[in-house]
Motif scaffolding. Structure first.
Motif, PDB file in Angstrom:
ATOM      1  N   GLY A 114     -53.436 -61.722 -51.071  1.00  0.00           N
ATOM      2  CA  GLY A 114     -52.708 -61.314 -52.261  1.00  0.00           C
ATOM      3  C   GLY A 114     -53.281 -61.829 -53.559  1.00  0.00           C
ATOM      4  N   ARG A 115     -53.732 -63.088 -53.582  1.00  0.00           N
ATOM      5  CA  ARG A 115     -54.142 -63.670 -54.853  1.00  0.00           C
ATOM      6  C   ARG A 115     -55.082 -64.845 -54.616  1.00  0.00           C
ATOM      7  NH1 ARG A 115     -49.230 -64.370 -58.852  1.00  0.00           N
ATOM      8  NH2 ARG A 115     -49.234 -62.132 -58.434  1.00  0.00           N
ATOM      9  N   VAL A 116     -56.027 -65.011 -55.547  1.00  0.00           N
ATOM     10  CA  VAL A 116     -56.953 -66.145 -55.546  1.00  0.00           C
ATOM     11  C   VAL A 116     -56.758 -66.905 -56.847  1.00  0.00           C
ATOM     12  CG1 VAL A 116     -59.370 -66.861 -55.564  1.00  0.00           C
ATOM     13  CG2 VAL A 116     -58.652 -64.980 -54.105  1.00  0.00           C
ATOM     14  N   ARG A 117     -56.756 -68.237 -56.755  1.00  0.00           N
ATOM     15  CA  ARG A 117     -56.664 -69.058 -57.953  1.00  0.00           C
ATOM     16  C   ARG A 117     -57.703 -70.183 -57.888  1.00  0.00           C
ATOM     17  NH1 ARG A 117     -54.659 -65.448 -59.836  1.00  0.00           N
ATOM     18  NH2 ARG A 117     -52.618 -65.198 -60.844  1.00  0.00           N
ATOM     19  N   LEU A 118     -58.392 -70.384 -59.011  1.00  0.00           N
ATOM     20  CA  LEU A 118     -59.307 -71.494 -59.170  1.00  0.00           C
ATOM     21  C   LEU A 118     -58.601 -72.553 -60.012  1.00  0.00           C
ATOM     22  CD1 LEU A 118     -62.028 -72.952 -59.052  1.00  0.00           C
ATOM     23  CD2 LEU A 118     -62.772 -71.543 -60.995  1.00  0.00           C
ATOM     24  N   VAL A 119     -58.404 -73.716 -59.432  1.00  0.00           N
ATOM     25  CA  VAL A 119     -57.703 -74.809 -60.107  1.00  0.00           C
ATOM     26  C   VAL A 119     -58.727 -75.877 -60.469  1.00  0.00           C
ATOM     27  CG1 VAL A 119     -55.898 -76.552 -59.914  1.00  0.00           C
ATOM     28  CG2 VAL A 119     -55.611 -74.330 -58.804  1.00  0.00           C
ATOM     29  N   LEU A 120     -58.787 -76.215 -61.771  1.00  0.00           N
ATOM     30  CA  LEU A 120     -59.710 -77.237 -62.255  1.00  0.00           C
ATOM     31  C   LEU A 120     -58.923 -78.329 -62.957  1.00  0.00           C
ATOM     32  CD1 LEU A 120     -62.597 -75.065 -63.763  1.00  0.00           C
ATOM     33  CD2 LEU A 120     -62.470 -76.087 -61.486  1.00  0.00           C
ATOM     34  N   GLU A 121     -59.222 -79.558 -62.597  1.00  0.00           N
ATOM     35  CA  GLU A 121     -58.600 -80.680 -63.285  1.00  0.00           C
ATOM     36  C   GLU A 121     -59.359 -80.969 -64.581  1.00  0.00           C
ATOM     37  OE1 GLU A 121     -58.266 -84.093 -60.800  1.00  0.00           O
ATOM     38  OE2 GLU A 121     -56.910 -83.117 -59.366  1.00  0.00           O
ATOM     39  N   SER A 122     -58.609 -81.336 -65.614  1.00  0.00           N
ATOM     40  CA  SER A 122     -59.227 -81.625 -66.900  1.00  0.00           C
ATOM     41  C   SER A 122     -58.334 -82.569 -67.689  1.00  0.00           C
ATOM     42  CB  SER A 122     -59.448 -80.334 -67.701  1.00  0.00           C
ATOM     43  OG  SER A 122     -59.904 -80.618 -69.010  1.00  0.00           O
ATOM     44  N   ARG A 192     -67.397 -85.994 -62.267  1.00  0.00           N
ATOM     45  CA  ARG A 192     -66.646 -84.776 -62.562  1.00  0.00           C
ATOM     46  C   ARG A 192     -65.333 -84.768 -61.793  1.00  0.00           C
ATOM     47  NH1 ARG A 192     -71.690 -80.503 -61.963  1.00  0.00           N
ATOM     48  NH2 ARG A 192     -72.493 -80.698 -64.106  1.00  0.00           N
ATOM     49  N   LEU A 193     -64.301 -84.268 -62.423  1.00  0.00           N
ATOM     50  CA  LEU A 193     -63.009 -84.162 -61.760  1.00  0.00           C
ATOM     51  C   LEU A 193     -63.057 -83.057 -60.704  1.00  0.00           C
ATOM     52  CD1 LEU A 193     -60.665 -84.486 -64.876  1.00  0.00           C
ATOM     53  CD2 LEU A 193     -61.033 -86.189 -63.075  1.00  0.00           C
ATOM     54  N   PRO A 194     -62.273 -83.186 -59.649  1.00  0.00           N
ATOM     55  CA  PRO A 194     -62.312 -82.183 -58.571  1.00  0.00           C
ATOM     56  C   PRO A 194     -61.566 -80.909 -58.955  1.00  0.00           C
ATOM     57  CG  PRO A 194     -60.646 -83.803 -58.091  1.00  0.00           C
ATOM     58  CD  PRO A 194     -61.339 -84.277 -59.349  1.00  0.00           C
ATOM     59  N   GLY A 195     -61.647 -79.941 -58.079  1.00  0.00           N
ATOM     60  CA  GLY A 195     -60.922 -78.684 -58.261  1.00  0.00           C
ATOM     61  C   GLY A 195     -60.400 -78.177 -56.927  1.00  0.00           C
ATOM     62  N   MET A 196     -59.841 -77.000 -56.952  1.00  0.00           N
ATOM     63  CA  MET A 196     -59.288 -76.406 -55.732  1.00  0.00           C
ATOM     64  C   MET A 196     -59.395 -74.890 -55.822  1.00  0.00           C
ATOM     65  SD  MET A 196     -55.404 -76.620 -54.197  1.00  0.00           S
ATOM     66  CE  MET A 196     -54.845 -75.151 -55.096  1.00  0.00           C
ATOM     67  N   LEU A 197     -59.709 -74.277 -54.705  1.00  0.00           N
ATOM     68  CA  LEU A 197     -59.693 -72.827 -54.588  1.00  0.00           C
ATOM     69  C   LEU A 197     -58.505 -72.462 -53.704  1.00  0.00           C
ATOM     70  CD1 LEU A 197     -61.387 -70.411 -55.567  1.00  0.00           C
ATOM     71  CD2 LEU A 197     -62.630 -70.516 -53.401  1.00  0.00           C
ATOM     72  N   GLY A 198     -57.569 -71.694 -54.251  1.00  0.00           N
ATOM     73  CA  GLY A 198     -56.353 -71.356 -53.514  1.00  0.00           C
ATOM     74  C   GLY A 198     -56.297 -69.888 -53.166  1.00  0.00           C
ATOM     75  N   PHE A 199     -55.952 -69.582 -51.901  1.00  0.00           N
ATOM     76  CA  PHE A 199     -55.764 -68.213 -51.435  1.00  0.00           C
ATOM     77  C   PHE A 199     -54.306 -68.059 -50.998  1.00  0.00           C
ATOM     78  CE2 PHE A 199     -60.330 -68.747 -49.794  1.00  0.00           C
ATOM     79  CZ  PHE A 199     -60.856 -68.367 -51.018  1.00  0.00           C
ATOM     80  N   ALA A 200     -53.618 -67.060 -51.506  1.00  0.00           N
ATOM     81  CA  ALA A 200     -52.221 -66.829 -51.144  1.00  0.00           C
ATOM     82  C   ALA A 200     -52.081 -65.470 -50.463  1.00  0.00           C
ATOM     83  CB  ALA A 200     -51.318 -66.886 -52.381  1.00  0.00           C
ATOM     84  N   SER A 201     -51.226 -65.415 -49.449  1.00  0.00           N
ATOM     85  CA  SER A 201     -50.996 -64.174 -48.688  1.00  0.00           C
ATOM     86  C   SER A 201     -49.503 -63.946 -48.528  1.00  0.00           C
ATOM     87  CB  SER A 201     -51.660 -64.263 -47.311  1.00  0.00           C
ATOM     88  OG  SER A 201     -51.285 -63.172 -46.496  1.00  0.00           O
ATOM     89  N   ASP A 202     -49.119 -62.670 -48.434  1.00  0.00           N
ATOM     90  CA  ASP A 202     -47.707 -62.342 -48.199  1.00  0.00           C
ATOM     91  C   ASP A 202     -47.368 -62.336 -46.712  1.00  0.00           C
ATOM     92  OD1 ASP A 202     -49.061 -60.104 -47.397  1.00  0.00           O
ATOM     93  OD2 ASP A 202     -47.980 -58.686 -48.672  1.00  0.00           O
ATOM     94  N   SER A 203     -48.352 -62.654 -45.864  1.00  0.00           N
ATOM     95  CA  SER A 203     -48.110 -62.746 -44.426  1.00  0.00           C
ATOM     96  C   SER A 203     -47.978 -64.206 -44.010  1.00  0.00           C
ATOM     97  CB  SER A 203     -49.251 -62.104 -43.642  1.00  0.00           C
ATOM     98  OG  SER A 203     -49.146 -62.402 -42.254  1.00  0.00           O
TER      99      SER A 203
END
Length: 232
Positions: A114-122, A192-203
């Motif tokens: 459903g959706r992808v999000r790139l999360v970056l700390e700053s 460098r501060l870390p980050g996260m790649l998030g994948f969300a699904s409706d299942s």
């Protein structure tokens, strides 16, 4: 009687000519074994029949296992193909805006999520310059990624789980549809501060704790190296 004898002779000749027809037909073999059991009486145990029943049950279990292994192999191959296509997609853009646009549109379609999000700390999460890059990028306070992924547990590079109310912190206020998620921890190197790649699904079964994480871990490693092109 003569007609029955003729039929019997015809069947007998057919069996003698093609015995494999009988041996390869499980229904006929069961009928023959049942007839043999009736002829020897109920007080006699036919050990050969018992052995055949056990062998037949074992063969059926082996066939079911074989089908399960084949299905799992095809599923793994399909998953590997999807991950490789997604990696090639986000390696292609030559600009950071194109890179984020690929994450927002192409990657979800390839992975069928459903959706992808790139999360970056700053330390400057309110930087106005970041407003131009679109909704796929979330800039958060330092420490957010570890808190979100671990939820008071040990922190792993890849986390697969059911989505909860915290999902809106990553995928937006309208993320009530999200039922499961995959979180990939991103380490961009020393200083460098870390980050996260998030994948969300409706299942709810798209991402579960019992699934393998090797492919997603590989994707995260490639993504880290791709992101280093854009990080200052």
């Amino acid at each position: 009687m003569s007609e029955q004898a003729a039929i019997a002779d015809e069947i007998r000749m057919r069996i003698l000519q093609e015995p494999d027809v009988i041996l390869e037909d499980p229904d006929v073999m069961r009928a023959l074994i049942a007839a043999n059991d009736r002829s020897i009486g109920g007080n006699v145990v036919d050990l050969r029949g018992v052995a055949m029943d056990r062998l037949e049950a074992r063969l059926q279990r082996l066939e079911e296992t074989h089908r399960s292994v084949i299905a799992a192999a095809y599923e793994n191959l399909a998953g590997m193909t999807q991950v490789h296509r997604a990696i090639l997609a986000f390696l292609e853009p030559l600009t950071f805006e194109g890179f984020l646009s690929c994450l927002e549109t192409d990657v979800p379609q390839i992975l069928r999520i459903g959706r992808v999000r790139l999360v970056l700390e700053s330390h400057e999460a309110e930087d106005p310059a970041l407003d131009k890059v679109g909704g796929v990028l979330n800039v958060v306070r330092p420490g957010f990624v570890a808190d979100y992924m671990s939820q008071n547990r040990s922190l792993n590079r890849v986390v697969l789980r059911r989505a909860d109310g915290n999902a809106k912190l990553v995928y937006g206020e309208d993320a009530g549809w999200a039922q499961s998620e995959a979180c990939l921890y991103l380490d961009f190197g020393e200083g460098r501060l870390p980050g996260m790649l998030g994948f969300a699904s409706d299942s709810p079964m798209q991402f579960t704790a019992g699934q393998g994480t090797d492919l997603l871990d590989f994707m995260g490693g490639v993504f880290e190296r791709a992101m280093c092109r854009w990080l200052g």
